[in-house]
Design an enzyme around this catalytic site. Sequence first.
Site, PDB file in Angstrom:
ATOM      1  N   PRO A   2       0.861  -1.164   0.124  1.00  0.00           N
ATOM      2  CG  PRO A   2      -0.642  -1.376   1.698  1.00  0.00           C
ATOM      3  CD  PRO A   2       0.296  -2.263   0.924  1.00  0.00           C
ATOM      4  CD  GLU A   3       3.259   2.426  -4.492  1.00  0.00           C
ATOM      5  OE1 GLU A   3       3.518   3.541  -4.900  1.00  0.00           O
ATOM      6  OE2 GLU A   3       3.380   1.317  -5.203  1.00  0.00           O
ATOM      7  CE  LYS A  58       5.283   4.582   0.291  1.00  0.00           C
ATOM      8  NZ  LYS A  58       6.039   3.827  -0.185  1.00  0.00           N
ATOM      9  NE  ARG A 278      10.972  -1.995  -4.784  1.00  0.00           N
ATOM     10  CZ  ARG A 278      10.311  -1.246  -4.157  1.00  0.00           C
ATOM     11  NH1 ARG A 278      10.606  -0.267  -3.625  1.00  0.00           N
ATOM     12  NH2 ARG A 278       8.864  -1.966  -3.943  1.00  0.00           N
TER      13      ARG A 278
END
Length: 292
Positions: A2-3, A58, A278
């Site tokens: 979750p960003e 966040k 990433r």
Amino acid sequence: MPELPEVETVKRGLRRLIVGKTIQAETHNNAKSFPNPPGDVKAFLVGAKVKDVRRRAKVLLIDLSTGYTLVIHLKMTGQMVYRGKEVFGAGHPNDSLIGKLPDKSTRVGLTFTDNSHLFFNDQRKFGWMRLMPTTEVPNTEFMKKVGPEPLEDAFTPKIFIQRIRRRANTTIKAAILDQTVLAGIGNIYADESLWGAKIHPAERVKDVPDSKLKTLHKEIRFVLNLSIEKGGSTDRNYVNAEGKKGSYIDFARVFRQEGKDCPRHPGVTIIKTRVAGRGTHTCPVCQVLKLA
DNA sequence: CACTTGACCTGTCCGC
DNA sequence: TGCGGACAGGTCAAGT
């Protein structure tokens, strides 16, 4: 995780569903997920009324009537899911990823006095929640060093450029993922905003001109706002406070779109590479790495 | 100090 | 079907 858009969506859901409710009981099965001693839980959590639900970066903040706050980080796979009369459970014909709760990835359960429940689910156990005095929250190391909220008016292009220039020698992708530069960007919105600004993720910050950074600032706000409107992104297992998926991925231009055409260039295929450790999605025509 | 890499966990997917 | 390895949305500690 979750960003920012996902945490914001959870926050809005919880605000509607749990503010004003009183916590009757708490259970947890993993000390890492909720490290406070039992004494804290008894004194500051059980019997407390939920006053407000907030978000910074966040991090989710649930303020309680006891003067304590539940500080929550969902990391990669955390979920905060409410079950009560306002929300249907398993079997309801929505797009829920959540069946019967609690389940094997439930780490913490809260029960309210109206017999509704809030479950902290976290498959990978990277996430955590902890109780601390509300007044202490801004004094934590994280809150002291975290960067500005990108959707607030104070986050001007000038401030963005000033802050990101401190990371001159790293890649632009690593720089916008750095929570001390600005708050809330993760892998999805990094790739989406860099495509929007036509910047290659592996470009060094020092090689990106101010004019491009200004465009990137605008694109960051655009993708974050759009995603909040769509209820966030469900790539794997993100769900909101009702257990429902977000739909931003349906609108994504590059994230998880490898093998598909770039929206700007029919016939040109989105590729997936690795930048800043990433998975990274780019259009090889719009996003060209300048060779120094 | 700036920057990069590996570790933290569990689950899933892909190739053999 | 089974097994090994790579990979997954985030952050930090430890390394160069």
